[in-house]
Enzyme design. Structure first.
Site, PDB file in Angstrom:
ATOM      1  N   GLY A 250       0.843  -1.194   0.000  1.00 50.07           N
ATOM      2  CA  GLY A 250       0.000   0.000   0.000  1.00 50.07           C
ATOM      3  C   GLY A 250       0.873   1.237   0.000  1.00 50.07           C
TER       4      GLY A 250
ATOM      5  N   CYS B 170       6.417   0.040   7.144  1.00 48.44           N
ATOM      6  CA  CYS B 170       5.961   1.169   6.340  1.00 48.44           C
ATOM      7  C   CYS B 170       7.103   1.617   5.440  1.00 48.44           C
ATOM      8  CB  CYS B 170       5.540   2.306   7.275  1.00 48.44           C
ATOM      9  SG  CYS B 170       4.992   3.781   6.411  1.00 48.44           S
ATOM     10  N   LEU B 171       6.787   1.898   4.175  1.00 48.65           N
ATOM     11  CA  LEU B 171       7.840   2.307   3.243  1.00 48.65           C
ATOM     12  C   LEU B 171       8.463   3.644   3.649  1.00 48.65           C
ATOM     13  CD1 LEU B 171       6.277   1.269  -0.195  1.00 48.65           C
ATOM     14  CD2 LEU B 171       7.791  -0.023   1.312  1.00 48.65           C
TER      15      LEU B 171
ATOM     16  N   HIS C 238      -4.123   1.280   7.750  1.00 53.83           N
ATOM     17  CA  HIS C 238      -2.769   1.860   7.792  1.00 53.83           C
ATOM     18  C   HIS C 238      -2.665   3.042   6.823  1.00 53.83           C
ATOM     19  CE1 HIS C 238       1.809   1.291   7.924  1.00 53.83           C
ATOM     20  NE2 HIS C 238       1.634   2.106   6.891  1.00 53.83           N
ATOM     21  N   GLU C 239      -3.188   2.858   5.603  1.00 56.07           N
ATOM     22  CA  GLU C 239      -3.067   3.913   4.579  1.00 56.07           C
ATOM     23  C   GLU C 239      -3.983   5.098   4.881  1.00 56.07           C
ATOM     24  OE1 GLU C 239      -0.555   3.661   2.791  1.00 56.07           O
ATOM     25  OE2 GLU C 239      -0.207   1.521   3.084  1.00 56.07           O
TER      26      GLU C 239
ATOM     27  N   HIS D  38      -2.369   7.350   7.260  1.00 56.95           N
ATOM     28  CA  HIS D  38      -1.388   8.246   6.628  1.00 56.95           C
ATOM     29  C   HIS D  38      -2.036   9.558   6.197  1.00 56.95           C
ATOM     30  CE1 HIS D  38       2.497   6.325   6.317  1.00 56.95           C
ATOM     31  NE2 HIS D  38       1.995   5.200   5.839  1.00 56.95           N
TER      32      HIS D  38
ATOM     33  N   GLN E  66       2.791   9.884   1.296  1.00 61.65           N
ATOM     34  CA  GLN E  66       4.114   9.251   1.305  1.00 61.65           C
ATOM     35  C   GLN E  66       4.955   9.607   0.084  1.00 61.65           C
ATOM     36  OE1 GLN E  66       2.361   5.146   2.304  1.00 61.65           O
ATOM     37  NE2 GLN E  66       4.418   5.082   3.188  1.00 61.65           N
TER      38      GLN E  66
END
Ligand code: ZN
Length: 202
Positions: free
Chosen positions: A53, A100-101, A142-143, A146, A58
């Protein structure tokens, strides 16, 4: 007002503690060809970094949208674009490890709702209205976090956050040194630049 950076190749994944990761993204009012290209580039970046995701914040875009593919593999699973997502009806609890990226090398357990209802729009403006559970529900939570400036470390237990304090410190040191050398603008300028995107799409 036109956007300064519209070249999708210029997009990259930003890392903690970049201030955009703490910014509350604004609802998207308009989807045009340029935004579609940026979203296509987001998929490339997500697969390159082996993610499942990726939220617009991000890649330094202050827009309420994220992409996902629970399989993590290009050409497999289902690619989803969720624009202006709203989560309702959270049910149950489930603890699992997340990463997480934008927080490379940081992992920790997070409790999330087991099932949720998601309402959003896809790239064509069609409504997405469905119940999700398990891994897909976790990705969506999670997204969506963000887009509200929330990171998974905010939802980890205090003791667990202490265990990754060294990794977080290393990310902060790296980010601040890039600002000191001028490779990255100061926080105030990074946030100021987001206004250009908002005036184009929000
Ligand atoms: Zn993340």
């Amino acid at each position: 007002m036109s956007v300064e950076i519209t070249d999708p190749a210029a997009l990259s994944i930003i890392t903690f503690p970049h201030p955009t990761l703490r910014y509350e993204a604004k609802p998207v009012r308009r989807v045009d060809a340029a935004l579609k290209k940026l979203i296509a580039r987001m998929f490339e970046l997500m697969y390159e970094h082996r993610g499942v995701g990726l939220a617009a914040t991000q890649v330094d875009l202050p827009l309420r949208l994220f992409i996902m593919n629970a399989s993590g593999q290009q050409g497999e699973g289902e690619e989803l674009v969720m624009i202006n997502p709203v989560i309702t009806k959270p049910r149950g609890n489930e603890e699992a490890e997340e990463g997480c990226l934008s927080l490379p090398n940081v992992h920790g357990n997070v409790v999330r709702a087991k099932t949720i209802h998601i309402h959003a729009y896809d790239l064509s403006g069609n409504e997405i209205d469905q119940e999700l559970s398990g891994f897909e529900a976790r990705i969506v939570q999670h997204e969506t976090d963000h887009l509200n400036g929330t990171l998974f470390i905010d939802r980890m237990k205090e003791g667990a956050v202490n265990e990754v304090a060294g990794e977080l410190d290393a990310l902060v040191t790296d980010f601040r040194s890039r600002q000191r050398t001028g490779a990255l603008p100061e926080d105030s300028l990074l946030i100021q630049r987001l206004g250009q995107w908002e005036s184009s799409y929000c």
